[in-house]
Write a protein that holds these residues in place. Structure first.
Motif, PDB file in Angstrom:
ATOM      1  N   GLU A  36       0.831  -1.206   0.000  1.00 16.69           N
ATOM      2  CA  GLU A  36       0.000   0.000   0.000  1.00 16.69           C
ATOM      3  C   GLU A  36       0.867   1.258   0.000  1.00 16.69           C
ATOM      4  O   GLU A  36       0.577   2.217  -0.732  1.00 16.69           O
ATOM      5  N   ARG A  37       1.899   1.263   0.810  1.00 19.24           N
ATOM      6  CA  ARG A  37       2.795   2.431   0.823  1.00 19.24           C
ATOM      7  C   ARG A  37       3.535   2.562  -0.510  1.00 19.24           C
ATOM      8  O   ARG A  37       3.724   3.666  -1.027  1.00 19.24           O
ATOM      9  N   GLU A  38       3.960   1.435  -1.064  1.00 19.68           N
ATOM     10  CA  GLU A  38       4.658   1.462  -2.349  1.00 19.68           C
ATOM     11  C   GLU A  38       3.754   2.001  -3.456  1.00 19.68           C
ATOM     12  O   GLU A  38       4.180   2.823  -4.277  1.00 19.68           O
ATOM     13  N   ASP A  39       2.518   1.533  -3.478  1.00 26.10           N
ATOM     14  CA  ASP A  39       1.579   1.986  -4.508  1.00 26.10           C
ATOM     15  C   ASP A  39       1.269   3.469  -4.351  1.00 26.10           C
ATOM     16  O   ASP A  39       1.137   4.198  -5.342  1.00 26.10           O
ATOM     17  N   PHE A  40       1.121   3.918  -3.117  1.00 31.65           N
ATOM     18  CA  PHE A  40       0.836   5.338  -2.873  1.00 31.65           C
ATOM     19  C   PHE A  40       2.000   6.203  -3.351  1.00 31.65           C
ATOM     20  O   PHE A  40       1.796   7.260  -3.968  1.00 31.65           O
ATOM     21  N   LEU A  41       3.222   5.751  -3.088  1.00 32.39           N
ATOM     22  CA  LEU A  41       4.408   6.494  -3.523  1.00 32.39           C
ATOM     23  C   LEU A  41       4.465   6.546  -5.048  1.00 32.39           C
ATOM     24  O   LEU A  41       4.758   7.599  -5.641  1.00 32.39           O
ATOM     25  N   ASP A  63      10.520   1.478   0.748  1.00 32.48           N
ATOM     26  CA  ASP A  63       9.315   1.683  -0.073  1.00 32.48           C
ATOM     27  C   ASP A  63       9.683   2.088  -1.497  1.00 32.48           C
ATOM     28  O   ASP A  63       8.856   1.984  -2.412  1.00 32.48           O
ATOM     29  N   LEU A  64      10.914   2.552  -1.691  1.00 32.63           N
ATOM     30  CA  LEU A  64      11.375   2.901  -3.034  1.00 32.63           C
ATOM     31  C   LEU A  64      11.430   1.686  -3.954  1.00 32.63           C
ATOM     32  O   LEU A  64      11.486   1.840  -5.177  1.00 32.63           O
ATOM     33  N   LEU A  65      11.422   0.497  -3.379  1.00 29.28           N
ATOM     34  CA  LEU A  65      11.465  -0.713  -4.209  1.00 29.28           C
ATOM     35  C   LEU A  65      10.296  -0.763  -5.186  1.00 29.28           C
ATOM     36  O   LEU A  65      10.420  -1.290  -6.295  1.00 29.28           O
TER      37      LEU A  65
END
Length: 211
Positions: A129-134, A193-195
């Motif tokens: 979720e954090r990755e998608d938001f970023l 999360d940059l992944l």
């Protein structure tokens, strides 16, 4: 009364993020072989270790250069201590090899430094979720154009004097047909999360770590 030391192996590497990531494969290997790995880390860089479940963080308030103090702390607490930080105010390692390789040597894994197959870098507590938001924030979630990630304007270890000219040239050449994201402007809740951006990108341009 004798103080009983904690069973297991403590890696002493206070930070920063790139230096911690360098040794995560070693901690994962220890865990896989039945050794309980602990990690003495500066509290300022603790967050990155929350992205893995194969070690036990031991956050301390030492500055990242206080390796001597950190080693003394670890030696009093743990049965086995590995110095994964070959530099600091009171400690200077040899300079005949790269810093990253020397950190592996110090921990007894120098021969495995380039063995990425058996010693991969793994973050197994990622947050989709954090990755998608970023990715959504920076126009990458549903991008149809190739994505280019750049990190040249905020390099600390090896500053890039011509960064402005270089970035302008990339923008001029590829800006009309690619989505270009300057990672210096990306603020992630956790650095790993940059992944999510990395996996969506076609190209990463960077001179060194920038965190």
């Amino acid at each position: 009364m004798l103080h009983m030391k904690t069973e297991g192996t403590a890696i002493v590497q206070l930070g920063k993020y790139g230096d911690l990531m360098n040794l995560l494969p070693v901690a994962r290997h220890l865990h896989k072989t039945g050794v309980t790995p602990y990690w003495v880390v500066s509290i300022n860089y603790l967050s990155i270790l929350k992205g893995v479940d194969y070690l036990h963080p031991d956050p301390v308030h030492f500055h990242v250069t206080k390796i001597k103090d950190a080693l003394q702390y670890a030696a009093a607490k743990y049965e086995t201590v590995l110095n994964g930080q070959p530099y600091g105010k009171d400690y200077k390692g040899p300079k005949d090899v790269s810093y990253n390789e020397l950190a592996w040597r110090n921990c007894g894994f120098g021969e495995q430094f380039r063995n990425a197959e058996e010693f991969p870098l793994v973050f197994n507590r990622r947050d989709s979720e954090r990755e998608d938001f970023l990715a959504l924030q920076h126009g990458c979630k549903n991008a149809t154009a190739p994505i280019i990630l750049m990190a040249v304007g905020c390099i600390r270890s090896s500053p890039f004097p011509s960064r402005a000219v270089f970035m302008e040239s990339v923008q001029r050449k590829y800006g009309s047909r690619c989505r270009i994201v300057d990672l210096c402007d990306v603020k992630a809740a956790r650095i790993y999360d940059l992944l999510g951006l990395f996996e969506r990108a076609s190209l990463l341009i960077t001179g060194d770590t920038y965190a």
